[in-house]
Scaffold this motif. Sequence first.
Motif, PDB file in Angstrom:
ATOM      1  N   TYR A  91       0.825  -1.215   0.000  1.00 31.11           N
ATOM      2  CA  TYR A  91       0.000   0.000   0.000  1.00 31.11           C
ATOM      3  C   TYR A  91       0.854   1.258   0.000  1.00 31.11           C
ATOM      4  O   TYR A  91       0.370   2.349  -0.278  1.00 31.11           O
ATOM      5  CB  TYR A  91      -0.994   0.018   1.166  1.00 31.11           C
ATOM      6  CG  TYR A  91      -0.395   0.231   2.542  1.00 31.11           C
ATOM      7  CD1 TYR A  91      -0.117   1.509   3.020  1.00 31.11           C
ATOM      8  CD2 TYR A  91      -0.139  -0.844   3.373  1.00 31.11           C
ATOM      9  CE1 TYR A  91       0.414   1.705   4.277  1.00 31.11           C
ATOM     10  CE2 TYR A  91       0.392  -0.665   4.627  1.00 31.11           C
ATOM     11  CZ  TYR A  91       0.662   0.613   5.077  1.00 31.11           C
ATOM     12  OH  TYR A  91       1.200   0.797   6.335  1.00 31.11           O
ATOM     13  N   LYS A  92       2.147   1.094   0.275  1.00 34.58           N
ATOM     14  CA  LYS A  92       3.013   2.269   0.349  1.00 34.58           C
ATOM     15  C   LYS A  92       4.460   1.845   0.148  1.00 34.58           C
ATOM     16  O   LYS A  92       4.877   0.794   0.637  1.00 34.58           O
ATOM     17  CB  LYS A  92       2.852   2.916   1.725  1.00 34.58           C
ATOM     18  CG  LYS A  92       3.652   4.175   1.935  1.00 34.58           C
ATOM     19  CD  LYS A  92       3.364   4.727   3.320  1.00 34.58           C
ATOM     20  CE  LYS A  92       3.765   6.178   3.375  1.00 34.58           C
ATOM     21  NZ  LYS A  92       3.363   6.798   4.624  1.00 34.58           N
ATOM     22  N   GLN A 146      -0.478  -4.470   4.101  1.00 31.69           N
ATOM     23  CA  GLN A 146      -1.488  -4.615   5.148  1.00 31.69           C
ATOM     24  C   GLN A 146      -2.012  -6.043   5.090  1.00 31.69           C
ATOM     25  O   GLN A 146      -2.397  -6.515   4.024  1.00 31.69           O
ATOM     26  CB  GLN A 146      -2.641  -3.629   4.910  1.00 31.69           C
ATOM     27  CG  GLN A 146      -3.638  -3.562   6.040  1.00 31.69           C
ATOM     28  CD  GLN A 146      -3.135  -2.761   7.229  1.00 31.69           C
ATOM     29  OE1 GLN A 146      -2.525  -1.706   7.060  1.00 31.69           O
ATOM     30  NE2 GLN A 146      -3.378  -3.257   8.424  1.00 31.69           N
TER      31      GLN A 146
END
Length: 132
Positions: A30-31, A46
């Motif tokens: 996610y990042k 996640q």
Amino acid sequence: MNKIEHIGIAVKNLKESNELFSKLLGAPPYKTETVESEGVATSFFQVGPNKIELLEGLNDESPVSKFISKRGEGVHHIALDVEDIYAEIDRLKKEGFTMIHESPKKGADNKIIAFLHPKSSNGVLIELCQDS
């Protein structure tokens, strides 16, 4: 200590490891971000309420690169979420733990962080995290 914030895994190649963990977990990171002060490129996955951070050293002097050269790829640290990182550092020092960072610094994923020396925690590198 509120919860385990994430588990950090040292990897040699972040791009290849992102592909591997995306397949394993069924979702992309996610990042991704670079933390120059720690000499690492990171990505976060996640997994339900839990997170996994992959870390690749940016150069041979990076703590993550040194870790990999000594121990190989694998679990690098366990990060614990804390309410007040300053109070937690003081408490841990009074309890006899040795801090790598005497005061918090900016980390990845919008956190301020401080590490305990693994010699004072049964060989496990512990990271304290607080939302910044």
